[in-house]
Design a protein around this motif. Structure first.
Motif, short mmCIF file in Angstrom:
data_model
loop_
_atom_site.label_atom_id
_atom_site.label_comp_id
_atom_site.label_asym_id
_atom_site.label_seq_id
_atom_site.Cartn_x
_atom_site.Cartn_y
_atom_site.Cartn_z
N LYS A 242 0.85 -1.19 0.00
CA LYS A 242 0.00 0.00 0.00
C LYS A 242 0.89 1.24 0.00
O LYS A 242 1.82 1.34 0.81
CB LYS A 242 -0.90 -0.01 1.24
N VAL A 243 0.60 2.16 -0.90
CA VAL A 243 1.38 3.39 -1.03
C VAL A 243 0.44 4.58 -0.88
O VAL A 243 -0.58 4.66 -1.58
CB VAL A 243 2.11 3.46 -2.39
N LYS A 244 0.80 5.47 0.06
CA LYS A 244 -0.02 6.67 0.24
C LYS A 244 0.84 7.76 0.87
O LYS A 244 1.57 7.51 1.83
CB LYS A 244 -1.23 6.37 1.12
N HIS A 245 0.74 8.97 0.33
CA HIS A 245 1.47 10.13 0.85
C HIS A 245 2.97 9.86 0.95
O HIS A 245 3.61 10.23 1.93
CB HIS A 245 0.93 10.55 2.22
N GLY A 246 3.52 9.15 -0.02
CA GLY A 246 4.95 8.91 -0.02
C GLY A 246 5.41 7.81 0.88
O GLY A 246 6.61 7.59 1.04
N HIS A 247 4.47 7.08 1.55
CA HIS A 247 4.84 5.99 2.44
C HIS A 247 4.34 4.67 1.84
O HIS A 247 3.20 4.58 1.39
CB HIS A 247 4.22 6.17 3.82
N SER A 248 5.20 3.66 1.81
CA SER A 248 4.80 2.34 1.32
C SER A 248 4.94 1.32 2.44
O SER A 248 5.85 1.42 3.28
CB SER A 248 5.68 1.93 0.12
N LYS A 249 4.02 0.34 2.46
CA LYS A 249 4.05 -0.67 3.51
C LYS A 249 3.41 -1.94 2.98
O LYS A 249 2.35 -1.90 2.32
CB LYS A 249 3.27 -0.18 4.75
N LEU A 250 4.07 -3.06 3.22
CA LEU A 250 3.51 -4.36 2.85
C LEU A 250 2.48 -4.75 3.91
O LEU A 250 2.81 -4.86 5.09
CB LEU A 250 4.62 -5.41 2.77
N VAL A 251 1.24 -4.95 3.50
CA VAL A 251 0.15 -5.23 4.45
C VAL A 251 -0.68 -6.40 3.94
O VAL A 251 -0.68 -6.73 2.74
CB VAL A 251 -0.76 -3.99 4.65
N TRP A 252 -1.37 -7.02 4.87
CA TRP A 252 -2.32 -8.08 4.53
C TRP A 252 -3.67 -7.42 4.28
O TRP A 252 -4.19 -6.72 5.14
CB TRP A 252 -2.42 -9.09 5.65
N CYS A 253 -4.24 -7.63 3.11
CA CYS A 253 -5.46 -6.93 2.71
C CYS A 253 -6.62 -7.92 2.59
O CYS A 253 -6.44 -9.09 2.23
CB CYS A 253 -5.26 -6.23 1.38
N ALA A 254 -7.81 -7.43 2.91
CA ALA A 254 -9.03 -8.24 2.80
C ALA A 254 -10.17 -7.35 2.35
O ALA A 254 -10.40 -6.28 2.92
CB ALA A 254 -9.35 -8.90 4.14
N CYS B 66 2.08 7.61 -17.65
CA CYS B 66 1.61 8.97 -17.46
C CYS B 66 1.29 9.27 -16.01
O CYS B 66 0.52 10.17 -15.73
CB CYS B 66 0.39 9.24 -18.35
N ASP B 67 1.83 8.50 -15.08
CA ASP B 67 1.58 8.74 -13.66
C ASP B 67 2.19 10.07 -13.25
O ASP B 67 3.30 10.38 -13.60
CB ASP B 67 2.18 7.60 -12.83
N SER B 68 1.41 10.85 -12.50
CA SER B 68 1.87 12.18 -12.13
C SER B 68 1.83 12.43 -10.63
O SER B 68 2.00 13.56 -10.21
CB SER B 68 1.01 13.23 -12.83
N ASP B 69 1.58 11.44 -9.84
CA ASP B 69 1.56 11.62 -8.39
C ASP B 69 3.01 11.59 -7.88
O ASP B 69 3.67 10.56 -7.89
CB ASP B 69 0.74 10.50 -7.74
N GLU B 70 3.50 12.73 -7.43
CA GLU B 70 4.91 12.84 -7.06
C GLU B 70 5.26 11.94 -5.89
O GLU B 70 6.30 11.28 -5.88
CB GLU B 70 5.24 14.30 -6.73
N ASP B 71 4.38 11.92 -4.89
CA ASP B 71 4.67 11.08 -3.72
C ASP B 71 4.73 9.62 -4.12
O ASP B 71 5.60 8.86 -3.67
CB ASP B 71 3.59 11.27 -2.64
N TYR B 72 3.83 9.25 -4.99
CA TYR B 72 3.81 7.86 -5.42
C TYR B 72 5.06 7.52 -6.21
O TYR B 72 5.69 6.48 -6.02
CB TYR B 72 2.55 7.61 -6.24
N GLU B 73 5.46 8.45 -7.10
CA GLU B 73 6.66 8.19 -7.90
C GLU B 73 7.89 8.10 -7.03
O GLU B 73 8.77 7.26 -7.25
CB GLU B 73 6.83 9.32 -8.93
N THR B 74 7.95 8.93 -5.98
CA THR B 74 9.14 8.95 -5.12
C THR B 74 9.31 7.64 -4.39
O THR B 74 10.40 7.07 -4.31
CB THR B 74 9.02 10.10 -4.11
N THR B 75 8.20 7.11 -3.87
CA THR B 75 8.31 5.92 -3.03
C THR B 75 8.21 4.64 -3.82
O THR B 75 8.92 3.68 -3.59
CB THR B 75 7.21 5.94 -1.96
N GLY B 76 7.31 4.61 -4.78
CA GLY B 76 7.04 3.35 -5.47
C GLY B 76 7.68 3.22 -6.82
O GLY B 76 7.48 2.23 -7.51
N GLY B 77 8.44 4.22 -7.26
CA GLY B 77 8.99 4.15 -8.60
C GLY B 77 9.86 2.95 -8.84
O GLY B 77 9.89 2.38 -9.92
#
Length: 945
Positions: A273-285, A320-331
């Motif tokens: 999960k990536v949000k606001h420049g932070h990424s974390k491996l999580v268990w999703c349901a 064409c992704d333009s979310d800077e926080d997303y690009e920084t963390t998940g690129g």
């Protein structure tokens, strides 16, 4: 095991062993320390729960046994040396009384003295009408002891009183907790914060918060140990949990809802999960229309959630992704991961990095459906057609109903009908289709019906194991029954397989809508297929109401569906329920009937009261053949019970199982006995209770001497066989004399205590039968209800009448002797009885029971008793007993049931019958007493009267 077998060999004579019923004898318990497969299946886990007494109720605080290090801390050191601990040393208390020089020097406040004791006042002692708590503002910016020996002046995030369970003596201790800078410390009182804390724990990413069964308890799980904590009120508990969640989570977006424990996820798995420049491996349901994410797959409380209703779910175009926080963390992850974005209304987007394209397609489809989007480009062709029908609101004239993709085809499937997250599941979907085809196309014959039973069980077990295939099998069966000529036997068998699915599990989201539409289109009581459709409609509605099942269908359930159309019976299945007097009652049920519903129907048919008014419960035998019984929880499905029993029997006898030779045996008998309910008993209840007591007497589990035992045997013989006709004197050795002797021997074998018959000579046996015949003859003309009344009147004179006893052996150090004992559980409390004589050793009322349940592999009871009446001091003792695990579970749940029934007065109320006139005296009654004379003092064994 060596310790357990040593106990079994320690000085126990064969005469002692004979006193004990095989069902729960000391030897069978000790030698069966591990539970069989059926115990595992019934109770899901081979573990013993732990309960504590809070506000007069038994509250489960752990579903696994305690370990010695659980909830341990520095303040438990005083209890390590002995299991028996006083509340406070008298010398220390005198030295710290208000006004004493030592107290003045230490600066001890009155509030500190109020909680100076190691052991907490039970929560019952507090008035919880309001949100009682120590005023926390006193400590918000005060100094306290620091772990490095200095004084800490950092602001306090949270402080207040909590009850903490001790490490060795499992009882509650009232402590003042302080939360500061991701660290929790606790003290005996607020004034002690300037001193060294009694314990501390660091809060880090490995910590977990687990709510208890009650509204005031929770567990704080760290890497080293588990802390069991209780708040003074539910509101205070929520405050602590809210603060702790805020510290343990990376971010807090708001209050996080906790999904229901029985909620079935549509999709689940590990995602980044990536949000606001932070990424974390999580268990999703994905549960319903909410996306939850957890620290790991075992967590109950989610880290957070995303509401999907009217959210926008899309696949991210990387170019064409333009979310800077997303690009920084998940690129760096984009090259090897597929990406989805969830954009809830009024919230910033959340990105999900998914490992494979197939898994991405599955998440995209289910998230899109949950969001309510009508995106026609996601999902398989079959799923897209269902979506179009849903958009058309199921218009019966729509040509989509006859689309070739939705209708029967002779060609097999080459790919799954639904979106699945992996190649392995797609392969399983095709195997599932082949299994269904074999079940459908091979005609059912009575001689080879087990072939179809095996096919159905295998296919449905795959769907229970891999829940992603549940939508798939419904879609396959609906396709096989759509637009197909009804003359073929294959159509009927396909509907039969659909009838087996409906009570078991349901499809998700719009698949459920599609199934209901399909059934409605085919429902017709005039045709065979239409009747199956109506039955499936009823089953779907029942499953929606009662919930899904846990186990695959049993052989009995499948055979019943295959051999007759279930439409003709509102309760298509039936099974006999056995009673203690040797009779039985056949009771009907459907695929969703719970044990509570089954018992309610049984009571209506037999004229008995509600279980809460008489304490009768439903038991099963053990498939291993051992003399063990399992009390069934009320919310369990009867079909699951039968299926799990059959499965356990197969595992015990692989390759030799024959479903027609042995089936589960259900027994209905008393489990909880309350004296206040005796006046409301029906004749049927008294009869069954008397036979249950008679069984206890015959197996040496009820204290009677030889003379009284013979009198009670005569009563039961009159109830069971009626009047005894003595043969004429003209033929002393004739046929009638032999028949009477055979009947007397039969009565003795059935009702007389077995340990009294050991090692008796033929002459003594003849004298015993003659005495029995004499006593039986006196009862001539006595009706069975009158005999039962006399029998129970005498039996109830034992103070512990109605108790359930368990063979056990104390573990040293203990205040009890190192020899086998009986643990007796009844409505008043827990008693320890001598194993040979059943004389009372010690008893504990439920008000003194603090904690009970499993402790490692043993049975634990923690009690508090007044040590010195003059000083009012209490002593707390932890008692441990060696018992078989099934018996530990049974005793634990029985104690919890008694405590909770006592705390609910409405459950103890029963209809009081009007007082009838005193009946005329019968020939077997004397002026001043009933049929039974007082027992001589010289009689061997314990005397009842």
């Amino acid at each position: 095991e060596s310790r357990i077998y040593a106990v079994a060999k320690s000085g126990m004579r064969l005469s002692e062993v004979a006193m004990v019923n095989d069902t729960s004898s000391c030897f069978s318990n000790f030698s069966c320390s591990t539970s069989g497969p059926f115990t595992y299946l019934i109770y899901r886990n081979v573990t013993v729960p732990v309960y504590t007494t809070l506000k007069g109720k038994a509250t489960q605080i752990s579903n696994v046994p305690f370990l010695d290090e659980s909830s341990g801390s520095d303040d438990d050191c005083g209890s390590h040396a002995s299991f028996r601990t006083s509340t406070a040393g008298s010398e220390n208390r005198k030295a710290s009384m208000p006004g004493s020089p030592r107290a003045v020097k230490r600066g001890v406040s009155m509030s500190s003295l109020s909680s100076e004791s190691d052991y907490a006042i039970p929560p019952d002692a507090y008035s919880l009408d309001g949100d009682y708590s120590e005023p926390e503002h006193k400590l918000q910016r005060t100094s306290s002891y620091s772990t490095d020996g200095g004084i800490c002046t950092e602001p306090v995030e949270k402080s207040g009183y909590l009850l903490k369970m001790g490490s060795q003596v499992k009882t509650w201790k009232r402590r003042w907790f302080v939360l500061r800078n991701r660290q929790i410390t606790y003290y005996k009182s607020p004034s002690d914060v300037i001193r060294k804390p009694q314990g501390q724990l660091e809060l880090n990413s490995s910590c977990q918060i687990v709510r208890g069964e009650g509204s005031q308890t929770f567990q704080l799980v760290t890497e080293k140990r588990t802390y069991f904590l209780t708040a003074d009120s539910p509101n205070i508990l929520e405050e602590w949990i809210h603060v702790l969640q805020g510290i343990l989570r990376v971010q807090v977006s708001g209050p996080v809802g906790v999904p229901h424990s029985d909620a079935k996820p549509t999709m689940k798995g590990w995602l980044t999960k990536v949000k606001h420049g932070h990424s974390k491996l999580v268990w999703c349901a994905l549960i319903g229309k909410t996306f939850y994410y957890y620290r790991n797959h075992e967590d109950k409380c989610p880290l957070g959630h995303l509401p999907l209703r009217e959210s926008k779910v899309e696949e991210v175009d990387r170019s064409c992704d333009s979310d800077e926080d997303y690009e920084t963390t998940g690129g760096g992850l984009l090259s090897s991961h597929c990406t989805l974005v969830i954009h809830p209304q009024d919230q910033s987007p959340t990105y999900l990095l998914i490992r494979t394209k197939q898994e991405k397609n599955t998440w995209l489809y289910h998230l899109t459906v949950a969001a309510g989007s009508s995106n026609a480009t996601v999902g398989t062709s079959y799923e897209q057609l269902i979506g179009k029908l849903l958009d058309a609101e199921g218009d019966p004239n729509s040509p989509l109903w006859k689309h070739p993709m939705l209708c029967y085809s002779k060609d097999g499937l080459h790919t799954s009908l639904t979106t699945l997250p992996s190649e392995a599941l797609q392969t399983e979907a095709l195997k599932l289709f082949k299994s269904c085809q074999l079940f459908i196309n091979v005609p059912v014959e009575a001689s080879s019906i087990d072939y179809h039973v095996s096919l159905a069980q295998t296919a449905l077990q795959v769907c229970l194991t891999h829940t992603e295939l549940q939508n798939e099998i419904y879609c396959q069966l609906v396709k096989q029954t759509s637009c197909r000529q009804p003359q073929n036997h294959s159509v009927i068998q396909c509907w039969q397989l659909l009838a087996l699915c409906a009570p078991l599990f349901l499809p998700q989201h719009h698949f459920l809508w599609y199934i209901k539409q399909h059934l409605q289109r085919h429902a017709d009581p005039r045709s065979e297929i239409g009747k199956y459709a109506i039955y499936c409609q009823r089953s779907v509605d029942r499953t929606v109401q009662a919930g899904e099942r846990e186990a695959k269908p049993s052989r009995m359930e499948i055979v019943s569906i295959l051999l007759r159309n279930p439409y003709h019976h509102s309760l298509p299945f039936s099974i006999p329920v056995h009673f203690m007097n040797g009779t039985y009652q056949v009771v009907g049920f459907d695929g969703s009937s719970t044990v509570d519903e089954f018992i309610q129907r049984l009571n209506q048919e037999t004229g008995m009261r509600k279980p809460s008014h008489m304490g009768f419960f439903l038991f099963t035998d053990d498939p291993s053949g051992r003399n063990l019984e399992h009390c069934l929880p009320g919310n369990m499905k009867i079909c699951d019970v039968i299926s799990k029993w059959e499965q356990a029997l197969k595992e015990l006898h692989p390759g030799k199982y024959d479903g027609g030779t042995r089936t589960v045996k259900l027994t209905y008998k008393n489990r909880l006995y309350f004296r206040s309910q005796a006046k409301g008993e029906t004749d049927r209840e008294r009869l069954l209770l008397a036979f249950q007591v008679s069984n206890e007497i015959a197996n040496g589990r009820f204290p009677v001497n030889k003379e009284l035992a013979l009198e009670m045997v005569a009563l039961m013989a009159q109830v069971e066989y009626g009047d005894l006709d003595r043969p004429g004197s003209s033929s002393p050795g004739g046929t009638s004399q032999l028949k009477m002797q055979h009947l007397l021997h039969q009565v003795l074998d059935k009702f007389y205590p077995k340990h009294y018959k050991q090692n008796i000579t033929p002459e003594q046996l003849r004298q015993l039968t003659d005495r029995l015949a004499t006593k039986w003859m006196v009862l001539q003309g006595c009706s069975p209800p009158e005999c039962i009344r006399i029998y129970l009147t005498v039996a109830r004179k034992w103070p512990l009448f109605g108790t359930k006893i368990f063979a056990a052996k104390p573990i040293l150090p203990s205040s009890l002797e190192d020899c086998p004992v009986w643990i007796a559980v009844n409505e008043d409390g827990i008693s320890i009885l001598d194993y040979n004589t059943m004389h009372l050793k010690v008893s504990y009322s439920y008000s003194s029971v603090l904690t009970f349940g499993g402790c490692r592999d043993d049975f634990m009871i923690v009690v508090s008793q007044m040590k010195e009446r003059s000083s009012g001091k209490n002593s707390t003792e932890k008692l441990l007993f060696t018992m078989a695990i099934p018996k530990i579970v049974e005793a634990t749940l029985l104690i919890a049931s008694y405590i909770n029934y006592r705390s609910t007065p409405s459950l103890l109320s029963s209809t009081q019958p009007s007082r009838s006139k005193t009946p005329a005296k019968k020939p077997w009654e004397t002026e001043n007493r009933c049929f039974f004379p007082s027992m001589p003092r010289s009689a061997k064994g314990p005397t009842l009267l």
